[in-house]
Every structure is written in structure tokens, then in C-alpha cells.
Design an enzyme around this catalytic site. Structure first.
Site, PDB file in Angstrom:
ATOM      1  NE  ARG A   1      19.537  -9.114 -13.035  1.00 59.53           N
ATOM      2  CZ  ARG A   1      20.729  -8.546 -13.550  1.00 59.53           C
ATOM      3  NH1 ARG A   1      21.645  -8.496 -12.698  1.00 59.53           N
ATOM      4  NH2 ARG A   1      21.037  -8.402 -14.827  1.00 59.53           N
TER       5      ARG A   1
ATOM      6  CD  GLU B   1      -4.860  -8.619  -3.572  1.00 63.40           C
ATOM      7  OE1 GLU B   1      -5.967  -9.267  -3.248  1.00 63.40           O
ATOM      8  OE2 GLU B   1      -4.640  -7.753  -3.964  1.00 63.40           O
TER       9      GLU B   1
ATOM     10  CD  GLU C   1     -10.632  -7.194   0.066  1.00 66.13           C
ATOM     11  OE1 GLU C   1     -11.105  -8.396  -0.455  1.00 66.13           O
ATOM     12  OE2 GLU C   1     -10.606  -6.304  -0.594  1.00 66.13           O
TER      13      GLU C   1
ATOM     14  CE1 TYR D   1      -1.036 -23.739  12.390  1.00 67.12           C
ATOM     15  CE2 TYR D   1       0.426 -22.109  13.837  1.00 67.12           C
ATOM     16  CZ  TYR D   1      -0.624 -23.066  13.693  1.00 67.12           C
ATOM     17  OH  TYR D   1      -0.499 -23.858  14.775  1.00 67.12           O
TER      18      TYR D   1
ATOM     19  CG  LEU E   1     -23.776  -3.011   2.689  1.00 68.41           C
ATOM     20  CD1 LEU E   1     -24.579  -2.443   1.378  1.00 68.41           C
ATOM     21  CD2 LEU E   1     -22.287  -3.482   1.814  1.00 68.41           C
TER      22      LEU E   1
ATOM     23  CG  ASP F   1     -13.238   1.685  -0.444  1.00 67.32           C
ATOM     24  OD1 ASP F   1     -13.399   0.890  -0.983  1.00 67.32           O
ATOM     25  OD2 ASP F   1     -13.942   2.890  -0.277  1.00 67.32           O
TER      26      ASP F   1
END
EC number: 2.7.1.107
Length: 127
Positions: free
Chosen positions: A65, A79, A86, A26, A96, A105
Site C-alpha cells: 500500500r 511535474e 520550463e 513560498y 527557440l 524534453d
């Protein structure tokens, strides 16, 4: 005795090693979906492919490092979460709505903060 409605074990499927294999499958499917469907994710992967080798070549301590690499790895992680938010919002409704906009947002703001963090850490260590 009625089943516990908060117990999700019956919904989890396999156990043990089989569950680990399923979870890995998955996760790989999620990475593939993000890479194929999200331009921002691809850009962040490219940023990682550039900055991680640079971090390995720099004359910095092992801790520095590790920090340079860790903050860069945060960007695609955030992300993935942003894209998941999203997709969930879009799955619920494409209409909307102020709450939908707010959720999207906020996910975007999280990504912006990670990018600022990357810049700040790299600048602090290198300058």
C-alpha cells in the site's frame, strides 16, 4: 576581510520559526501556481485523488500500500520540477534554442518515466 561570495546566508532572510513560516508560504504559493497554471499538474492531482483511496481499499500488505501511494505521489513532484525547469528556461529566453528544447524534453522524459513506474508498480502488485 571580504565577504565569502559562496555564502548565501545574507540572502536567505529570516531565521528559525519565521524562516519555516516563510518557506511554507513560498511552497503553498508554488502549489497554487502549479494548480492554476499547469493542466498536467491538475490532472496528476486528480489521478492522486483517485488512486490513493483505491490503494487504501485494496487488500494488500502495508508495504505494498505504501509503495502504491508513494509512486503515485512521485508524479506531481516530478511535474513541479518539470514546470520549474520550463518556467526558468522561458524566463531566460523565449527564443527557440537547442539547449532550451533539450532541457524541456528531459523534464518531460522524467515525467514519462514516473508514469511508466506507476503503471509497472501497480501492475506488479495487482496482477
Amino acid at each position: 576581510m571580504p565577504p565569502n561570495l559562496l555564502d548565501s546566508r545574507p540572502l536567505k532572510g529570516q531565521r528559525g520559526f519565521r524562516r519555516i513560516l516563510n518557506a511554507t508560504s513560498y511552497s503553498l504559493a508554488g502549489l497554487k501556481a502549479a494548480f492554476v497554471g499547469e493542466a498536467a499538474f491538475r490532472q496528476l492531482v486528480m489521478l492522486n485523488l483517485l488512486l490513493i483511496p483505491v490503494a487504501c481499499l485494496l487488500d494488500v500488505s502495508r508495504v505494498e500500500r505504501a509503495l502504491l501511494i508513494a509512486v503515485v505521489l512521485l508524479a506531481p513532484i516530478v511535474e513541479l520540477l518539470n514546470s520549474a525547469i520550463e518556467a526558468t528556461v522561458d524566463r531566460i529566453s523565449l527564443e527557440l534554442h537547442p539547449l532550451s528544447k533539450r532541457a524541456k524534453d528531459m523534464g518531460s522524459a522524467a515525467q514519462l518515466l514516473v508514469l511508466v513506474l506507476i503503471a509497472a508498480v501497480w501492475a506488479t502488485i495487482l496482477l
